[in-house]
Design a protein around this motif. Structure first.
Motif, PDB file in Angstrom:
ATOM      1  N   ASN A 116       0.856  -1.182   0.000  1.00 14.78           N
ATOM      2  CA  ASN A 116       0.000   0.000   0.000  1.00 14.78           C
ATOM      3  C   ASN A 116       0.892   1.232   0.000  1.00 14.78           C
ATOM      4  N   THR A 117       0.288   2.402  -0.038  1.00 11.12           N
ATOM      5  CA  THR A 117       1.038   3.641   0.147  1.00 11.12           C
ATOM      6  C   THR A 117       0.510   4.358   1.378  1.00 11.12           C
ATOM      7  N   SER A 118       1.414   5.029   2.064  1.00  9.86           N
ATOM      8  CA  SER A 118       1.061   5.736   3.296  1.00  9.86           C
ATOM      9  C   SER A 118       1.697   7.115   3.285  1.00  9.86           C
ATOM     10  N   SER A 119       1.008   8.088   3.898  1.00  7.67           N
ATOM     11  CA  SER A 119       1.492   9.469   3.925  1.00  7.67           C
ATOM     12  C   SER A 119       2.662   9.612   4.895  1.00  7.67           C
ATOM     13  N   ALA A 120       3.708  10.266   4.418  1.00  5.28           N
ATOM     14  CA  ALA A 120       4.866  10.568   5.261  1.00  5.28           C
ATOM     15  C   ALA A 120       4.949  12.081   5.433  1.00  5.28           C
ATOM     16  N   PRO A 121       4.754  12.624   6.653  1.00  7.03           N
ATOM     17  CA  PRO A 121       4.755  14.079   6.855  1.00  7.03           C
ATOM     18  C   PRO A 121       6.168  14.660   6.740  1.00  7.03           C
TER      19      PRO A 121
ATOM     20  N   PRO B 267      17.413  37.777   0.919  1.00  2.00           N
ATOM     21  CA  PRO B 267      16.981  37.067   2.137  1.00  2.00           C
ATOM     22  C   PRO B 267      16.855  38.052   3.294  1.00  2.00           C
ATOM     23  N   THR B 268      15.884  37.855   4.119  1.00  2.00           N
ATOM     24  CA  THR B 268      15.634  38.742   5.261  1.00  2.00           C
ATOM     25  C   THR B 268      16.416  38.326   6.482  1.00  2.00           C
ATOM     26  N   GLY B 269      16.998  37.152   6.454  1.00  2.00           N
ATOM     27  CA  GLY B 269      17.688  36.635   7.627  1.00  2.00           C
ATOM     28  C   GLY B 269      16.785  35.847   8.550  1.00  2.00           C
ATOM     29  N   LYS B 270      15.491  35.830   8.241  1.00  2.00           N
ATOM     30  CA  LYS B 270      14.559  35.067   9.050  1.00  2.00           C
ATOM     31  C   LYS B 270      14.228  33.749   8.352  1.00  2.00           C
ATOM     32  N   THR B 271      13.654  32.833   9.118  1.00  4.11           N
ATOM     33  CA  THR B 271      13.210  31.549   8.554  1.00  4.11           C
ATOM     34  C   THR B 271      11.741  31.326   8.871  1.00  4.11           C
ATOM     35  N   LYS B 272      11.145  30.438   8.110  1.00  3.89           N
ATOM     36  CA  LYS B 272       9.735  30.118   8.298  1.00  3.89           C
ATOM     37  C   LYS B 272       9.559  28.605   8.232  1.00  3.89           C
ATOM     38  N   LEU B 273       8.789  28.082   9.181  1.00  2.00           N
ATOM     39  CA  LEU B 273       8.531  26.640   9.207  1.00  2.00           C
ATOM     40  C   LEU B 273       7.383  26.320   8.265  1.00  2.00           C
ATOM     41  N   ARG B 274       7.619  25.378   7.366  1.00  2.00           N
ATOM     42  CA  ARG B 274       6.588  24.928   6.427  1.00  2.00           C
ATOM     43  C   ARG B 274       6.116  23.540   6.844  1.00  2.00           C
ATOM     44  N   VAL B 275       4.821  23.435   7.087  1.00  2.00           N
ATOM     45  CA  VAL B 275       4.234  22.145   7.461  1.00  2.00           C
ATOM     46  C   VAL B 275       3.044  21.887   6.537  1.00  2.00           C
ATOM     47  N   GLY B 276       2.288  20.840   6.832  1.00  2.00           N
ATOM     48  CA  GLY B 276       1.181  20.470   5.960  1.00  2.00           C
ATOM     49  C   GLY B 276       1.679  19.893   4.646  1.00  2.00           C
ATOM     50  N   ILE B 277       2.879  19.321   4.682  1.00  2.00           N
ATOM     51  CA  ILE B 277       3.517  18.764   3.486  1.00  2.00           C
ATOM     52  C   ILE B 277       3.791  17.285   3.727  1.00  2.00           C
ATOM     53  N   TRP B 278       3.438  16.466   2.764  1.00  2.00           N
ATOM     54  CA  TRP B 278       3.781  15.047   2.875  1.00  2.00           C
ATOM     55  C   TRP B 278       3.847  14.430   1.490  1.00  2.00           C
ATOM     56  N   ASP B 279       4.450  13.247   1.453  1.00  2.00           N
ATOM     57  CA  ASP B 279       4.442  12.462   0.225  1.00  2.00           C
ATOM     58  C   ASP B 279       3.978  11.046   0.557  1.00  2.00           C
ATOM     59  N   ASN B 280       3.727  10.272  -0.474  1.00  2.00           N
ATOM     60  CA  ASN B 280       3.289   8.893  -0.294  1.00  2.00           C
ATOM     61  C   ASN B 280       4.464   7.938  -0.433  1.00  2.00           C
ATOM     62  N   MET B 281       4.528   6.975   0.460  1.00  2.00           N
ATOM     63  CA  MET B 281       5.597   5.988   0.448  1.00  2.00           C
ATOM     64  C   MET B 281       5.010   4.587   0.405  1.00  2.00           C
ATOM     65  N   ALA B 282       5.724   3.692  -0.272  1.00  2.00           N
ATOM     66  CA  ALA B 282       5.291   2.292  -0.319  1.00  2.00           C
ATOM     67  C   ALA B 282       5.572   1.630   1.023  1.00  2.00           C
ATOM     68  N   VAL B 283       4.590   0.900   1.519  1.00  2.00           N
ATOM     69  CA  VAL B 283       4.712   0.258   2.831  1.00  2.00           C
ATOM     70  C   VAL B 283       4.066  -1.135   2.777  1.00  2.00           C
ATOM     71  N   ASN B 284       4.499  -1.990   3.723  1.00  2.00           N
ATOM     72  CA  ASN B 284       3.801  -3.248   3.999  1.00  2.00           C
ATOM     73  C   ASN B 284       2.749  -2.955   5.051  1.00  2.00           C
ATOM     74  N   ASP B 285       1.513  -2.792   4.614  1.00  2.00           N
ATOM     75  CA  ASP B 285       0.519  -2.212   5.516  1.00  2.00           C
ATOM     76  C   ASP B 285      -0.777  -2.999   5.594  1.00  2.00           C
ATOM     77  N   ILE B 286      -1.213  -3.594   4.502  1.00  2.00           N
ATOM     78  CA  ILE B 286      -2.552  -4.181   4.442  1.00  2.00           C
ATOM     79  C   ILE B 286      -2.570  -5.578   5.056  1.00  2.00           C
ATOM     80  N   ALA B 287      -3.539  -5.794   5.921  1.00  2.00           N
ATOM     81  CA  ALA B 287      -3.773  -7.118   6.514  1.00  2.00           C
ATOM     82  C   ALA B 287      -5.220  -7.515   6.248  1.00  2.00           C
ATOM     83  N   THR B 288      -5.427  -8.787   5.950  1.00  2.00           N
ATOM     84  CA  THR B 288      -6.755  -9.288   5.610  1.00  2.00           C
ATOM     85  C   THR B 288      -6.990 -10.633   6.269  1.00  2.00           C
ATOM     86  N   THR B 289      -8.182 -10.808   6.803  1.00  2.00           N
ATOM     87  CA  THR B 289      -8.632 -12.109   7.288  1.00  2.00           C
ATOM     88  C   THR B 289      -9.871 -12.504   6.494  1.00  2.00           C
ATOM     89  N   ASP B 290      -9.807 -13.646   5.835  1.00  2.00           N
ATOM     90  CA  ASP B 290     -10.919 -14.151   5.028  1.00  2.00           C
ATOM     91  C   ASP B 290     -11.396 -15.477   5.598  1.00  2.00           C
TER      92      ASP B 290
END
Length: 991
Positions: free
Chosen positions: A742-747, A768-791
């Motif tokens: 599956n794919t899962s969000s990585a912040p 540049p002003t010499g200041k910095t700004k924190l940027r959040v609300g950013i993520w990408d999708n990564m492949a993971v071993n995530d899905i489990a199923t019981t049938d």
């Protein structure tokens, strides 16, 4: 005969060259001159024995069926004389004191077979008495399979010569026979007659039969069933499995197979990926399919190229598209949904095993029409002679239109198959195959569409395979088989879309850093384009033999497999100046070539055994196996076993258990890099000198070597009853799968410098002003071993024998499945990005998506068959009894959040009206519970055969035109569960 050592055997298999076997013979120095009259082989041998005074031992009943021409023998010693008489009959000799024993050429002399194990041999002929070369013969007790030699002869070792054996004998275009051979017949060649397949024969199959070839619960579709199915692809055959609905062939949408599950979404895709498609002992792999855009931007659900509002036509994250596999030249299909033998690897949910036609056949053709779909096929099996074997050629063409009035959407498929089967000797057989496939899903541009949208997906594929089998008949080793295959394809996926919007800033650097981007105009034609060249190679080397003493005879198998996948296509072809999606979650695509990616190499080894025991005078068959696979660097040991216990002649109970694994494909293993393009300064002006787009690009390469193989474990129990008038089989199972892909969000968060600007003298300047700004609300999708199923579920089938009074048989199949499936990873979400940094939030945490689903389907088929008329009427009733999916373990509430210092805070710390809680929002559960109403659908088919040469078939889907609809309160749309009546027809011929 001399013997070959193991090294020579391997050389024979790899190069398909028969090594000369040194041999010595014993004969009589006296020479004879005889004129032997034409007649039977038995009468010819009587003449020879009387004329020469030599004792000959043979079975007159068998040899009296074989016709021989007149022979003139001049001055030949007895060994040459008797060889001339037996030439072309399939029989040979060995000395027995002063006399000779006459026996089948492919049959082991009984002295070689051992004193406790019997030898079962036979000769397969057609209705004219002509031997059938390459007929397939299976000994059911051990699962061993052979093909007849050019004299139609086969031979098996029988583990216990005190009990009868079951044989299944089939040949292309002939009716399969199932027969029991008594111990009294062991060691004597019997003749088996195969009749030309026709509706005028009794006992024609119209439903799949449980024969337990590779698993206790295997279902087999033989040629009789396939010919009547009026199938346009493999999907139509598999839709007749228990738990699936027999419906109108759909050639305009991807068709994949799932086995024994009610799961949907990612769990269903993993089930499909874990179902192997095996054609002539070669796996049709999808591992090299990389027809996907950026996995980081789009995830695995929306990354394929598609038209707006529709599904795509590429399948890089699931199993093969069954539309691309025609069945017109398929002889046999076996579906293993239970415990597959250890011989098969790289699967988690079963296998579909396909054997294509091999051997001499008449010219065959078919024309099929279904709605706006037409299919044409023609083929023939040419007999090339005893030395050259047989050549089978089949051509298939299909075209399907969504609407013939405008031809805007269509699907085209062309297949060409060639198979050459020949023998280099009585012991060495080789089959060489070449297949070409072309398919095109094409959605043309609608002249009235202002978006000028167009989509197509094309594939050109060439496959080559070779299978060599060598019969050794040694004291421990019976035969060896080497199968090798290679396929190469060219895949092209394309879409275009007319953009009309304001100018957009874009960054296109391939490295990490700060630089000036540029603005692209708002009016252009956006293009998504992927060029792939998937290549797969595989090899399977297997050995079969026997060992043991007395009645405890083991039939063993061992071997190894290797699967190699690579893709040397141009990959994702991107023009940064014409993107379809701009700055989506601060990401943009870049060109990504596939040609330098490493190949995937997966290997496996296996050993299996078969033994029959008789506790309390009840037959107990044990089929244990052990497999070891190395996939993506992970090694897994997989024990498997199928057992059966005959409680009586009619009642058998079965039990099976197995572990299975499936490796990740290249689409998961080697996704495109992630490119974060974060704007630092965005000043647009119509004057290029007064605008600037300053952007920071972060390039992330993904090393997905951590991905583990997907795993599953299944436990199955079964009960079979074979009665005089009714057969009944019930199989229950419990299956657990984990580490599904599956794919899962990585912040992500970035601390970046701030910039300011000023326009002076008609030019923009920034610093540049010499200041910095924190940027959040950013993520990408990564492949993971995530899905489990019981049938958990059950397959229950009841079928009656033909009731003569009404010329009708009945078949009832039922499948009830419960699935619990989902993710183990929490979701990272938020409602309002602008409020995140203000409230010190990096991301919110919500519970994982988990579901449970139920599916209960039944199908009743009545078949009225009148052999004298060559006439069949099938009426099929599909019951959708219960279908439901429900979201579980999630109330839509956040569990907590992580602040910008990476500290976790539980939601209980926040008041209900907290601004932080408001910025996190709720996860929508509007569609958490979906169910379909009960409905019934009737299909009808009428088949008529004329003089065994021409066959007409007409089907009506939803024959009573009862359309069931469901209205969704959520989407405000109506969904049709059944389609209006659709007619389908087919004409087939053979000459």
């Amino acid at each position: 005969m001399g013997s070959l050592n193991l090294h020579n055997i391997l050389m024979v298999l790899f190069f398909s060259v028969l090594l000369p076997l040194a041999g010595t013979g014993q004969g009589n120095a006296k020479v004879y001159t005889l004129n032997i009259p034409a007649g039977t082989l038995s009468s010819a041998l009587q003449y020879v024995s009387k004329a020469t005074g030599t004792g000959l031992t043979y079975n007159p009943a068998d040899l009296s069926r074989i016709k021989v021409p007149a022979r003139h023998i001049h001055d030949k010693p007895f060994p040459a004389l008797i060889a001339t008489v037996l030439q072309g009959t399939g029989y040979t000799t060995r000395t027995n004191g002063e006399g000779y024993i006459i026996y089948a050429a492919a049959m082991l002399p009984l002295k070689q077979a051992g004193t406790q194990s019997g030898v079962l041999t036979g000769r397969v002929v057609d209705e004219k008495g002509k031997p059938l070369e390459f007929a397939s013969v299976q000994l059911k007790e051990t699962g061993a399979q052979q093909t007849t030699n050019n004299d139609g002869v086969f031979v098996f070792r029988v583990p216990d010569n005190s009990v009868p054996s079951s044989l299944s004998i089939s040949y292309v275009g002939k009716q399969t026979i199932e027969t029991m051979v008594s111990p009294a017949s062991y060691g004597r060649q019997q003749t088996f007659l195969l009749k030309e397949l026709s509706l005028t024969l009794n006992g024609i199959h119209v439903n799949a039969v449980q024969k337990g070839t590779n698993s206790n619960s295997s279902l087999v579709f033989d040629r009789e069933v396939i010919e009547q199915a009026q199938a346009f692809s493999l999907a139509d055959i598999l839709n007749t499995l228990p738990g699936r609905e027999e419906k109108v062939p759909d050639l305009l949408n991807v068709q994949s197979i799932t086995l024994r599950t009610a799961a949907l979404n990612a769990a269903a895709a993993n089930n499909s990926m874990g179902t192997a498609i095996i054609v002539d002992d070669i796996v049709r792999s999808n591992d090299a399919n990389m027809q996907t855009k950026s996995l980081s931007m789009f995830g695995n659900t929306t990354s394929t190229i598609r038209k707006s509002g529709q599904s795509g036509f590429d399948v890089p994250f699931q199993g093969l598209d069954l539309r691309d596999i025609p069945v017109s030249n398929v002889e046999r299909i076996e579906v293993v949904s239970g415990i597959a033998s250890a011989r098969y690897g790289d699967l988690t949910n079963g296998a579909v095993i396909i054997d294509r036609q091999a051997g001499a056949t008449p010219l065959q053709g078919r024309i099929g029409i279904n709605g706006y779909t037409t299919q044409y096929g023609i083929g023939k099996g040419f007999e090339l002679g005893k030395k050259l074997g047989a050549l089978n050629i089949y051509i298939d063409y299909l075209r399907s239109n969504a609407d013939p009035r405008n031809l805007l959407q269509n699907y085209n498929r062309t297949n060409l198959d060639l198979m050459w089967t020949y023998r280099l000797s009585q012991k060495l057989k080789n089959t060489f195959s070449v297949s070409y496939n072309y398919r095109n899903d094409d959605i043309k541009m609608d002249p009235e569409d202002i978006r000028e949208e167009r989509v197509f997906t094309k594939t050109n594929a060439l496959s080559i395979s070779n299978r060599t089998s060598y019969n050794i008949y040694g004291k421990f080793l019976d035969n060896a088989i080497l199968s090798m295959g290679f396929s190469q394809a060219r895949q092209e996926s394309y879409s275009q879309y007319a953009m009309n919007r304001d100018p957009r800033p874009i960054g296109d650097k391939d490295t990490t850093g700060i630089y000036e981007g540029y603005y692209i105009p708002g009016v252009y034609t956006a293009v998504d384009h992927i060029l792939g060249k998937p290549n797969t190679a595989s090899a399977n080397l297997g050995f079969n033999g026997h060992w043991g003493s007395g009645k405890k005879q083991h039939q063993w198998s061992a071997g190894a497999n290797v699967y190699i996948s690579f893709n040397n296509g141009d990959g994702i072809v991107v023009d940064p100046a014409t993107p379809r999606f701009v700055n989506q979650r601060y990401q943009n695509q870049r060109p990504y070539a596939y040609e330098y990616l490493p190949a995937l190499v997966n290997t496996g080894f296996y050993i299996m055994d078969h033994i029959d025991l008789y506790p309390f005078n009840r037959k107990l068959s044990l089929n244990p196996g052990l497999r070891y696979d190395i996939q993506n660097g992970w090694g897994t040991l997989q024990p498997r076993i199928n057992t059966s216990l005959a409680l009586s002649k009619r009642v058998t109970i079965t039990m099976g258990y197995g572990l299975f694994t499936k490796a990740p494909g290249m689409s998961y293993r080697y996704p495109a890099p992630t490119y974060f393009d974060i704007p630092l300064l965005d000043v647009y002006n119509e004057d290029p000198a007064k605008r600037v787009y300053l952007v920071y690009t972060q390039k992330l390469m993904h090393d997905n070597s951590y991905l583990k193989p997907m795993k599953s474990a299944q436990l199955e129990g079964g009960l079979k009853y074979l009665g005089k008038t009714i057969n009944n089989s019930l199989f229950v199972f419990y299956k657990e799968s984990k580490d599904g892909f599956n794919t899962s969000s990585a912040p992500r968060q970035f601390e970046l410098p701030e910039y300011d600007y000023k326009i002076e003298n008609g030019k923009i300047n920034y610093w540049p002003t010499g200041k910095t700004k924190l940027r959040v609300g950013i993520w990408d999708n990564m492949a993971v071993n995530d899905i489990a199923t019981t049938d958990i579920g059950a397959d229950w089938t009841i079928n009656t024998h033909r009731i003569e009074a009404i010329a009708t048989s009945f078949n009832l199949s039922n499948a009830i499945y419960y699935s619990k499936y989902g993710s183990s990873i929490n979701r990272l979400l938020y409602k309002d990005e602008s409020q995140l940094a203000t409230n010190g939030i990096w991301y919110g945490i919500f519970g994982p998506s988990n579901y449970e689903a139920w599916s209960f389907r039944s199908r009743l088929r009545t078949t009225t068959h009148i052999p004298k008329l060559g006439f069949i009427v099938n009426l099929t009733t599909n019951f959708s009894v219960y279908k439901r999916q429900r979201n579980i373990g999630n109330a839509g509430q956040p569990l907590g959040y992580v602040d910008i210092q990476s500290v976790y805070h539980d939601i209980s710390e926040l008041a209900p009206d907290s601004p932080i809680r408001q910025s996190l929002g709720l996860f929508s559960t509007d569609e958490s519970d979906n169910s379909d109403p009960f409905y019934v659908n009737w299909n009808m088919q009428v088949i008529k055969e004329i003089k065994k040469k021409v066959r007409f078939s007409v089907s009506a889907y939803n024959v009573f035109n009862i359309v069931t609809r469901k209205y969704s309160d959520i989407s405000k749309k109506v969904r049709e569960l059944t389609q209006p009546v659709v007619l389908s027809g087919e004409i087939s011929f053979k000459f």
